[in-house]
Scaffold this active site. Structure first.
Site, PDB file in Angstrom:
ATOM      1  N   HIS A 264       0.906  -1.164   0.090  1.00  0.00           N
ATOM      2  CA  HIS A 264       0.115  -0.085   0.050  1.00  0.00           C
ATOM      3  C   HIS A 264       0.878   1.309   0.025  1.00  0.00           C
ATOM      4  O   HIS A 264       0.623   2.086  -0.990  1.00  0.00           O
ATOM      5  CB  HIS A 264      -0.855   0.034   1.297  1.00  0.00           C
ATOM      6  CG  HIS A 264      -1.832   1.164   1.464  1.00  0.00           C
ATOM      7  ND1 HIS A 264      -3.281   0.906   1.116  1.00  0.00           N
ATOM      8  CD2 HIS A 264      -1.476   2.402   2.018  1.00  0.00           C
ATOM      9  CE1 HIS A 264      -3.655   2.124   1.052  1.00  0.00           C
ATOM     10  NE2 HIS A 264      -2.785   2.780   1.523  1.00  0.00           N
ATOM     11  N   GLU A 265       1.642   1.185   0.755  1.00  0.00           N
ATOM     12  CA  GLU A 265       2.670   2.558   1.132  1.00  0.00           C
ATOM     13  C   GLU A 265       3.505   2.709  -0.062  1.00  0.00           C
ATOM     14  O   GLU A 265       3.882   3.714  -0.598  1.00  0.00           O
ATOM     15  CB  GLU A 265       3.282   2.593   2.344  1.00  0.00           C
ATOM     16  CG  GLU A 265       2.515   2.498   3.826  1.00  0.00           C
ATOM     17  CD  GLU A 265       1.665   3.817   3.629  1.00  0.00           C
ATOM     18  OE1 GLU A 265       1.924   4.670   3.110  1.00  0.00           O
ATOM     19  OE2 GLU A 265       0.549   3.439   4.128  1.00  0.00           O
ATOM     20  N   HIS A 268       1.538   4.375  -2.530  1.00  0.00           N
ATOM     21  CA  HIS A 268       1.744   5.976  -2.748  1.00  0.00           C
ATOM     22  C   HIS A 268       3.265   6.372  -3.228  1.00  0.00           C
ATOM     23  O   HIS A 268       3.259   7.392  -3.758  1.00  0.00           O
ATOM     24  CB  HIS A 268       1.533   6.140  -1.293  1.00  0.00           C
ATOM     25  CG  HIS A 268       0.061   6.222  -0.645  1.00  0.00           C
ATOM     26  ND1 HIS A 268      -0.906   7.056  -1.384  1.00  0.00           N
ATOM     27  CD2 HIS A 268      -0.334   5.822   0.533  1.00  0.00           C
ATOM     28  CE1 HIS A 268      -1.924   6.718  -0.578  1.00  0.00           C
ATOM     29  NE2 HIS A 268      -1.810   5.800   0.583  1.00  0.00           N
ATOM     30  N   GLU A 294      -4.883   7.614  -3.030  1.00  0.00           N
ATOM     31  CA  GLU A 294      -5.223   6.281  -2.535  1.00  0.00           C
ATOM     32  C   GLU A 294      -5.461   5.212  -3.544  1.00  0.00           C
ATOM     33  O   GLU A 294      -5.240   4.041  -3.316  1.00  0.00           O
ATOM     34  CB  GLU A 294      -6.387   6.568  -1.603  1.00  0.00           C
ATOM     35  CG  GLU A 294      -6.751   5.385  -0.644  1.00  0.00           C
ATOM     36  CD  GLU A 294      -5.659   5.218   0.439  1.00  0.00           C
ATOM     37  OE1 GLU A 294      -5.717   4.101   0.466  1.00  0.00           O
ATOM     38  OE2 GLU A 294      -4.895   6.225   0.543  1.00  0.00           O
TER      39      GLU A 294
END
Length: 503
Positions: A264-265, A268, A294
């Site tokens: 997820h990170e 980003h 997101e």
């Protein structure tokens, strides 16, 4: 025009340097700083935030922008120079409504509130942080009132993250998603539950971290321009386009928790690393919106990281890393386990189907707090009641309840959680568009290759930074407006296959 534009860029880069230094202080605060440093760190960050705000809102920048707007009115809307002036003007008009005094108070409060949240979690005692949350709500209302009149008090806070978005536009989107999710959850609950106990054996921290790093390097996260560290709550932060850092939190008894947050990170971070270097140090050097940001995190975490194609390649690799924990486990049983649908107390551990219900609970509670319909000390009970009614589960403590997310305790409230659901919706639009343009992507993922997907995302989304609004960008790469159809189709197709609901 050229001289004025050069002057503007020099001023903006100077401001960006101050803001980036503040980001570095924040990264240190969340990763390495000793707890007793919170008071001084809040003062330091407040000083830098005030300086940056004062410089950005100076009349000299306003005059430069007015001159440049006249000079560029006949230039193409999509040109870099026109976009820089347009976006900077929009940010300037917003910033001049907020007094420097407020910026100082907010920054000092954010550090104190975060430190109180850490203590509250350690002691499972909401009352420790409750007074700070009340101040946060007061500050959030004060901020919103700088932009009155408004349709809803949360609208100015939402538009900090999602330009053009407001409560009245979000509610129908949430309603449509919820109406699609509830029957899907009901149907899945009638099916046999996959065995996922092997995911909760002991998985050594270093091996978890090493495997996650191997995957995100394959994705394309550039470690010459980034790094990963540990923190209580995973986050991404950048000091420049060439210094984009991520963190994770490893639970040795829950493999997929850390792994999914790493993906997820990295999503980003790759977005930021993919922004055109021409924009570094300017207001264009960030994502189009938090929802778009997101969407990239959720795309890599879920549409890629929970897919059959991805694990077709990486499951044998994982099994070599954890042979004891995964002994006798097939890739099919592993896929069913990591995609298991079951209500959970923790948002970041939620499956794809129930995840948005967590977001909607927070969104509704934020509105109640801002509207004055809910008192802070009643928040834990309101939280627990919503989990009981919406997910049929009940938190046994506040750590798994109202204290689980850092968001309300380190910034204003009312402007963030909706972006997670918007990100889910947009992630499906992005992936559908990428696959329709480059159908070979799925086969490449099966072979552990992600270059084509990353290149498509870079050229269609990342490189533009925030030249375009979220709605403009969505229309640009899909030729459509925001719609939940692709997302709901993705969920129903995927979980029909996993749970064999057609049988």
């Amino acid at each position: 025009m050229k001289d004025d534009l050069t002057k503007l860029k020099h001023k903006l880069i100077e401001i960006s340097d101050i803001e980036s230094t503040n980001n570095l202080l924040e990264w240190d605060e969340l990763v390495y700083m000793p707890p007793k440093g919170a008071y001084a760190r809040g003062r330091q960050k407040a000083t830098l935030a005030r300086l940056a705000h004062e410089k950005f809102t100076s009349p000299s920048i306003g005059k430069l922008l007015d001159k440049l707007l006249l000079s560029t009115k006949n230039l193409p809307y999509e040109s870099d120079d026109t976009s820089l002036i347009r976006v900077t003007k929009r940010e300037y008009e917003k910033a001049i409504k907020v007094p420097p005094r407020f910026i100082t108070v907010l920054e000092e409060h954010k550090s104190a509130s975060y430190e109180a949240w850490c203590r509250a979690r350690e002691e499972d005692n909401f009352s420790i942080v409750a007074p700070y949350l009340q101040t946060t709500i007061d500050l959030s209302r004060e901020y919103a009132n700088f932009f009155s009149p408004y349709e809803h008090i949360a609208d100015p806070l939402i538009q900090n993250e999602e330009y053009g978005m407001k409560v009245s536009l979000l509610r129908p989107v949430f309603k449509e998603i919820k109406e699609g999710i509830v029957p899907l959850v009901k149907e899945i609950s009638s099916k046999a539950e996959p065995d996922d106990q092997f995911l909760f054996k002991s998985y050594p921290q270093k091996k978890q971290l090493d495997f996650g790093l191997k995957v995100i390097k394959a994705f394309g996260y550039n470690f010459k321009r980034g790094r990963q560290d540990l923190s209580i709550h995973p986050f991404t932060i950048n000091m420049s386009l060439d210094d984009v850092r991520i963190t994770t939190n490893v639970n040795k008894n829950s493999f997929f928790e850390s792994f999914s947050s790493t993906l997820h990170e990295a999503g980003h971070a790759m977005y930021v690393q993919g922004i055109s270097s021409k924009f570094d140090g300017t207001p264009l050097a960030k994502g189009a919106s938090m929802g778009i940001h997101e969407s990239q995190a959720r795309l890599w975490e879920n549409l890629v990281g929970r897919s059959d194609a991805f694990w077709h390649y990486f499951f044998p690799v994982l099994k070599n890393v954890f042979p004891h924990q995964l002994n006798g486990i097939t890739v099919e049983s592993f896929l069913r386990a990591i995609n298991k649908v079951k209500p959970t107390l923790i948002r970041t551990e939620a499956d794809e189907v129930t995840y948005n219900l967590h977001v909607m609970i927070r969104f509704d509670l934020e509105l109640d707090l801002l509207e004055g319909n809910l008192e802070v000390m009643d928040l834990p009970d309101a939280w627990n009641a919503r989990y009981a009614s919406d997910l049929n589960i009940f938190p046994s403590n506040n750590i798994n309840g109202v204290l689980q997310d850092v968001h309300w305790y380190c910034d204003l409230i009312g402007g963030g959680f909706q972006s997670y659901t918007l990100g889910n919706v947009i992630s499906a639009l992005c992936y559908d568009s990428a696959i329709s343009t480059c159908p070979e992507i799925a086969e490449e993922i099966k072979n552990g290759k992600f270059d084509t997907l990353l290149d498509w995302l870079k050229s269609n989304i990342y490189t533009h930074g925030c030249k375009f609004t979220a709605s403009e960008l969505i229309h640009k790469f899909t030729a459509e407006q925001l719609s939940v159809k692709s997302y709901m189709k993705y969920l129903y197709t995927k979980y029909d296959r996993i749970y064999q609901m057609s049988n």
